[in-house]
Scaffold this motif. Structure first.
Motif, PDB file in Angstrom:
ATOM      1  N   CYS A 215       0.817  -1.215   0.000  1.00 54.34           N
ATOM      2  CA  CYS A 215       0.000   0.000   0.000  1.00 54.34           C
ATOM      3  C   CYS A 215       0.851   1.264   0.000  1.00 54.34           C
ATOM      4  O   CYS A 215       0.458   2.285  -0.583  1.00 54.34           O
ATOM      5  CB  CYS A 215      -0.925  -0.001   1.213  1.00 54.34           C
ATOM      6  SG  CYS A 215      -2.234  -1.233   1.154  1.00 54.34           S
ATOM      7  N   ASN A 216       2.000   1.219   0.658  1.00 55.02           N
ATOM      8  CA  ASN A 216       2.844   2.404   0.710  1.00 55.02           C
ATOM      9  C   ASN A 216       3.333   2.800  -0.678  1.00 55.02           C
ATOM     10  O   ASN A 216       3.370   3.983  -1.019  1.00 55.02           O
ATOM     11  CB  ASN A 216       4.041   2.151   1.633  1.00 55.02           C
ATOM     12  CG  ASN A 216       4.894   3.387   1.824  1.00 55.02           C
ATOM     13  OD1 ASN A 216       4.378   4.483   2.021  1.00 55.02           O
ATOM     14  ND2 ASN A 216       6.205   3.229   1.737  1.00 55.02           N
TER      15      ASN A 216
ATOM     16  N   ARG B 103       0.515   4.445  -2.493  1.00 56.93           N
ATOM     17  CA  ARG B 103       0.288   5.806  -1.994  1.00 56.93           C
ATOM     18  C   ARG B 103       1.312   6.779  -2.580  1.00 56.93           C
ATOM     19  O   ARG B 103       0.962   7.902  -2.982  1.00 56.93           O
ATOM     20  CB  ARG B 103       0.360   5.810  -0.472  1.00 56.93           C
ATOM     21  CG  ARG B 103       0.084   7.154   0.151  1.00 56.93           C
ATOM     22  CD  ARG B 103      -0.123   7.038   1.657  1.00 56.93           C
ATOM     23  NE  ARG B 103       1.032   6.492   2.346  1.00 56.93           N
ATOM     24  CZ  ARG B 103       1.093   5.285   2.880  1.00 56.93           C
ATOM     25  NH1 ARG B 103       0.048   4.477   2.805  1.00 56.93           N
ATOM     26  NH2 ARG B 103       2.164   4.856   3.514  1.00 56.93           N
ATOM     27  N   GLN B 104       2.556   6.355  -2.671  1.00 58.98           N
ATOM     28  CA  GLN B 104       3.597   7.233  -3.214  1.00 58.98           C
ATOM     29  C   GLN B 104       3.425   7.446  -4.722  1.00 58.98           C
ATOM     30  O   GLN B 104       3.713   8.530  -5.233  1.00 58.98           O
ATOM     31  CB  GLN B 104       4.976   6.653  -2.903  1.00 58.98           C
ATOM     32  CG  GLN B 104       5.319   6.647  -1.421  1.00 58.98           C
ATOM     33  CD  GLN B 104       5.198   8.014  -0.776  1.00 58.98           C
ATOM     34  OE1 GLN B 104       5.622   9.020  -1.350  1.00 58.98           O
ATOM     35  NE2 GLN B 104       4.619   8.055   0.414  1.00 58.98           N
TER      36      GLN B 104
END
Length: 328
Positions: free
Chosen positions: A99-100, A103-104
């Motif tokens: 997920c990170n 998001r980025q």
């Protein structure tokens, strides 16, 4: 024999072409990527296609950070697609990226979307909200918030509505922060029907709205001269919060003025002025009062049906009984 060798060579060549086609480049039509992104793009694809190994993670993160324009974003998504395929075919990893990373990537798309060709960037960036996408990106509320923040900055209710459709399609949970962005976009774009639609969904989902969200909702209702909606929202607010914020109190005062009850309006403001707020916030109250006097009647008039007398003309607190009772 020569014919067989020729057929073998053709077969080998076709096999290599098919292998390369499996890692086909989405960026082949890109014209103007930055040099840093071109270099990183080349290193990552060389690792995947030639060395047949996963590239170091810092190359991908550096690529995301270095995106400066739409063509850079195309190179980024080309890399993601190639990595997704390599993970699946060579490493047997079926899951999406974490997920990170998603998001980025969304953050990079929004950052690039601040330039001229915004619509195409939205098309690119919205890919990160599809659950099953060829880029292996995992949809998340945080990614949606980046897009909604962009929609808020650019007053784009249409983009907001599209993002919320993707949020629902991916079964992402509705959150208070999401509601805050949605309500602000609807207020800024004068989209009452959209606000009504989304507010029902948030309330049905049991989301506890923030005080700031209620502030925007009540202010919008007062701006439209819609006292029925205003009092309904205030009742809903009272189920979560016992005390009015400054903004909510002034919205209630506006509701009383719309109902031609200046005494009740003055009483609400007087209580807030004398009891609820310390001296440090008196200047904020005076600002709200000036907005009530100078701006709010014009806003109400804009939302009146054609043929009606202008609210700003028939009621002006600088003259007559209303102003005398409201002066604090």
């Amino acid at each position: 024999m020569d014919t067989c060798r020729q057929l073998y060579n053709q077969s080998a060549t076709m096999g290599l072409m098919m292998l390369r086609s499996n890692f086909s480049s989405e960026a082949k039509h890109v014209e103007n990527p930055t040099e840093a992104v071109k270099e990183l793009h080349g290193k990552i694809l060389d690792s995947v296609n030639v060395k047949r190994s996963m590239p170091p993670n810092d190359l991908l993160w550096s690529l995301i950070e270095n995106c400066r324009n739409e063509d850079d974003i195309s190179f980024l998504f080309d890399v993601l697609q190639n990595l997704r395929r390599f993970r699946l075919t060579n490493l047997r990893i079926h899951g999406n990226f974490n997920c990170n990373l998603c998001r980025q990537v969304a953050k990079a798309c929004v950052r690039v979307g601040a330039i001229n060709h915004a619509l195409m960037i939205w098309t690119v960036s919205k890919r990160v909200l599809w659950k099953h996408n060829v880029h292996g990106l995992t949809p998340s509320v945080a990614s949606a918030h980046h897009l909604l923040s962009y929609a808020l900055e650019h007053k784009d209710a249409k983009l907001m509505d599209e993002v919320m459709k993707l949020v629902r399609a991916n079964n992402l949970p509705l959150q208070p922060g999401t509601a805050d962005l949605i309500f602000r976009i609807c207020n800024d774009t004068d989209s009452w029907d959209l606000l009504a639609k989304h507010s029902r969904k948030f309330c049905k989902a049991g989301v506890r709205l923030r005080e700031t969200t209620f502030d925007v909702w009540m202010e919008f209702a007062a701006k439209r001269g819609d006292t029925e909606s205003l009092w309904n929202v205030d009742k809903l607010r009272s189920e979560s919060y016992t005390q009015h914020t400054l903004s909510a109190a002034f919205s209630c005062a506006k509701g009383f003025l719309l109902e031609q009850k200046p005494e009740e309006a003055a009483a609400v403001i007087q209580i807030i002025y004398q009891e609820a707020y310390p001296d440090a916030k008196k200047s904020a109250l005076e600002t709200e009062f000036k907005k009530l006097v100078n701006e709010w009647p014009v806003d109400v008039s804009k939302h009146q049906t054609e043929g009606c007398s202008s609210f700003a003309e028939t009621w002006h607190p600088c003259n007559g009984q209303c102003f005398g009772k409201l002066r604090v």
